[in-house]
Design a protein around this motif. Structure first.
Motif, PDB file in Angstrom:
ATOM      1  N   GLN A   1       0.828  -1.204   0.000  1.00 47.05           N
ATOM      2  CA  GLN A   1       0.000   0.000   0.000  1.00 47.05           C
ATOM      3  C   GLN A   1       0.866   1.258   0.000  1.00 47.05           C
ATOM      4  OE1 GLN A   1      -3.644   0.412   1.327  1.00 47.05           O
ATOM      5  NE2 GLN A   1      -4.133  -1.611   0.564  1.00 47.05           N
ATOM      6  N   ALA A   2       1.954   1.234   0.762  1.00 39.66           N
ATOM      7  CA  ALA A   2       2.863   2.384   0.802  1.00 39.66           C
ATOM      8  C   ALA A   2       3.530   2.579  -0.551  1.00 39.66           C
ATOM      9  CB  ALA A   2       3.905   2.196   1.896  1.00 39.66           C
ATOM     10  N   GLY A   3       3.931   1.500  -1.196  1.00 36.68           N
ATOM     11  CA  GLY A   3       4.540   1.598  -2.521  1.00 36.68           C
ATOM     12  C   GLY A   3       3.580   2.164  -3.545  1.00 36.68           C
ATOM     13  N   ASP A   4       2.334   1.720  -3.507  1.00 34.59           N
ATOM     14  CA  ASP A   4       1.320   2.259  -4.419  1.00 34.59           C
ATOM     15  C   ASP A   4       1.082   3.741  -4.162  1.00 34.59           C
ATOM     16  OD1 ASP A   4       1.004  -0.168  -5.671  1.00 34.59           O
ATOM     17  OD2 ASP A   4      -0.827  -0.711  -4.566  1.00 34.59           O
ATOM     18  N   ALA A   5       1.053   4.140  -2.911  1.00 31.71           N
ATOM     19  CA  ALA A   5       0.836   5.552  -2.578  1.00 31.71           C
ATOM     20  C   ALA A   5       1.990   6.418  -3.070  1.00 31.71           C
ATOM     21  CB  ALA A   5       0.653   5.713  -1.074  1.00 31.71           C
ATOM     22  N   VAL A   6       3.208   5.940  -2.912  1.00 28.66           N
ATOM     23  CA  VAL A   6       4.377   6.685  -3.398  1.00 28.66           C
ATOM     24  C   VAL A   6       4.345   6.778  -4.913  1.00 28.66           C
ATOM     25  CG1 VAL A   6       6.896   6.595  -3.614  1.00 28.66           C
ATOM     26  CG2 VAL A   6       5.827   6.176  -1.410  1.00 28.66           C
ATOM     27  N   PHE A   7       4.028   5.672  -5.594  1.00 29.63           N
ATOM     28  CA  PHE A   7       3.951   5.676  -7.050  1.00 29.63           C
ATOM     29  C   PHE A   7       2.910   6.669  -7.552  1.00 29.63           C
ATOM     30  CE2 PHE A   7       2.171   4.100 -11.044  1.00 29.63           C
ATOM     31  CZ  PHE A   7       3.316   3.994 -11.824  1.00 29.63           C
TER      32      PHE A   7
ATOM     33  N   LYS B   1      -8.343  10.531 -17.740  1.00 32.90           N
ATOM     34  CA  LYS B   1      -9.317   9.885 -18.624  1.00 32.90           C
ATOM     35  C   LYS B   1     -10.476  10.809 -18.995  1.00 32.90           C
ATOM     36  CE  LYS B   1     -12.022   7.456 -15.149  1.00 32.90           C
ATOM     37  NZ  LYS B   1     -12.425   6.135 -14.667  1.00 32.90           N
ATOM     38  N   HIS B   2     -10.781  11.787 -18.171  1.00 30.98           N
ATOM     39  CA  HIS B   2     -11.866  12.707 -18.507  1.00 30.98           C
ATOM     40  C   HIS B   2     -11.534  13.531 -19.754  1.00 30.98           C
ATOM     41  CE1 HIS B   2      -9.150  15.150 -16.045  1.00 30.98           C
ATOM     42  NE2 HIS B   2      -9.621  16.194 -16.726  1.00 30.98           N
ATOM     43  N   ASN B   3     -10.264  13.647 -20.104  1.00 31.12           N
ATOM     44  CA  ASN B   3      -9.864  14.370 -21.314  1.00 31.12           C
ATOM     45  C   ASN B   3     -10.170  13.591 -22.566  1.00 31.12           C
ATOM     46  OD1 ASN B   3      -8.767  16.406 -19.705  1.00 31.12           O
ATOM     47  ND2 ASN B   3      -6.737  15.495 -19.724  1.00 31.12           N
ATOM     48  N   TYR B   4     -10.295  12.270 -22.491  1.00 27.59           N
ATOM     49  CA  TYR B   4     -10.447  11.422 -23.671  1.00 27.59           C
ATOM     50  C   TYR B   4     -11.790  10.737 -23.776  1.00 27.59           C
ATOM     51  CZ  TYR B   4      -5.440  12.155 -23.808  1.00 27.59           C
ATOM     52  OH  TYR B   4      -4.221  12.737 -23.841  1.00 27.59           O
ATOM     53  N   GLU B   5     -12.559  10.718 -22.707  1.00 28.97           N
ATOM     54  CA  GLU B   5     -13.876  10.085 -22.767  1.00 28.97           C
ATOM     55  C   GLU B   5     -14.887  11.055 -23.344  1.00 28.97           C
ATOM     56  OE1 GLU B   5     -14.516   8.941 -18.712  1.00 28.97           O
ATOM     57  OE2 GLU B   5     -13.738   6.936 -19.078  1.00 28.97           O
ATOM     58  N   LYS B   6     -15.796  10.510 -24.150  1.00 27.59           N
ATOM     59  CA  LYS B   6     -16.861  11.336 -24.700  1.00 27.59           C
ATOM     60  C   LYS B   6     -17.931  11.515 -23.644  1.00 27.59           C
ATOM     61  CE  LYS B   6     -16.177  10.032 -29.442  1.00 27.59           C
ATOM     62  NZ  LYS B   6     -16.786   9.504 -30.669  1.00 27.59           N
ATOM     63  N   SER B   7     -18.508  12.671 -23.636  1.00 25.78           N
ATOM     64  CA  SER B   7     -19.582  12.911 -22.673  1.00 25.78           C
ATOM     65  C   SER B   7     -20.875  12.294 -23.167  1.00 25.78           C
ATOM     66  CB  SER B   7     -19.752  14.417 -22.444  1.00 25.78           C
ATOM     67  OG  SER B   7     -20.194  15.038 -23.641  1.00 25.78           O
TER      68      SER B   7
ATOM     69  N   GLN C   1       1.390  11.792 -10.133  1.00 28.40           N
ATOM     70  CA  GLN C   1       0.137  12.545 -10.059  1.00 28.40           C
ATOM     71  C   GLN C   1      -0.078  13.324 -11.357  1.00 28.40           C
ATOM     72  OE1 GLN C   1      -1.974  12.447  -7.424  1.00 28.40           O
ATOM     73  NE2 GLN C   1      -3.421  13.742  -8.475  1.00 28.40           N
ATOM     74  N   GLY C   2      -1.243  13.142 -11.975  1.00 31.91           N
ATOM     75  CA  GLY C   2      -1.573  13.835 -13.206  1.00 31.91           C
ATOM     76  C   GLY C   2      -1.121  13.111 -14.457  1.00 31.91           C
ATOM     77  N   LYS C   3      -0.425  12.012 -14.345  1.00 34.69           N
ATOM     78  CA  LYS C   3       0.067  11.259 -15.497  1.00 34.69           C
ATOM     79  C   LYS C   3      -0.652   9.931 -15.675  1.00 34.69           C
ATOM     80  CE  LYS C   3       4.666  13.015 -14.568  1.00 34.69           C
ATOM     81  NZ  LYS C   3       6.005  12.623 -14.119  1.00 34.69           N
ATOM     82  N   LEU C   4      -1.337   9.474 -14.660  1.00 35.30           N
ATOM     83  CA  LEU C   4      -1.998   8.174 -14.720  1.00 35.30           C
ATOM     84  C   LEU C   4      -3.355   8.289 -15.408  1.00 35.30           C
ATOM     85  CD1 LEU C   4      -1.168   6.935 -11.120  1.00 35.30           C
ATOM     86  CD2 LEU C   4       0.012   6.369 -13.236  1.00 35.30           C
ATOM     87  N   TRP C   5      -3.806   7.179 -15.959  1.00 35.81           N
ATOM     88  CA  TRP C   5      -5.054   7.173 -16.712  1.00 35.81           C
ATOM     89  C   TRP C   5      -6.235   7.655 -15.876  1.00 35.81           C
ATOM     90  CZ3 TRP C   5      -7.069   7.553 -21.182  1.00 35.81           C
ATOM     91  CH2 TRP C   5      -8.383   7.178 -21.413  1.00 35.81           C
TER      92      TRP C   5
END
Length: 63
Positions: free
Chosen positions: A35-41, A54-60, A46-50
């Motif tokens: 859990q600590a490793g996931d939190a650090v990752f 994803k809100h930038n690429y999904e159609k409304s 931050q801001g690079k993960l899907w």
């Protein structure tokens, strides 16, 4: 000293409870470390993960 004696009597006096405490400690450590490793990752990326972009690429629904 009384606390150490209680810990010895509860966990280390018998081999079975000693082994069980080692196994449970390893499982708990693995969960906390994961859990600590996931939190650090996620913090580093931050801001690079899907899930963050994803809100930038999904159609409304309206389109």
């Amino acid at each position: 000293m009384a606390l150490l004696r209680q810990v010895y009597n509860l966990m280390f006096k018998r081999s079975s409870t000693f082994a069980l405490s080692i196994i449970l400690g390893a499982v708990l450590f693995e969960r906390v470390f994961d859990q600590a490793g996931d939190a650090v990752f996620e913090r580093i990326n931050q801001g690079k993960l899907w899930k963050h972009i994803k809100h930038n690429y999904e159609k409304s629904e309206e389109e």
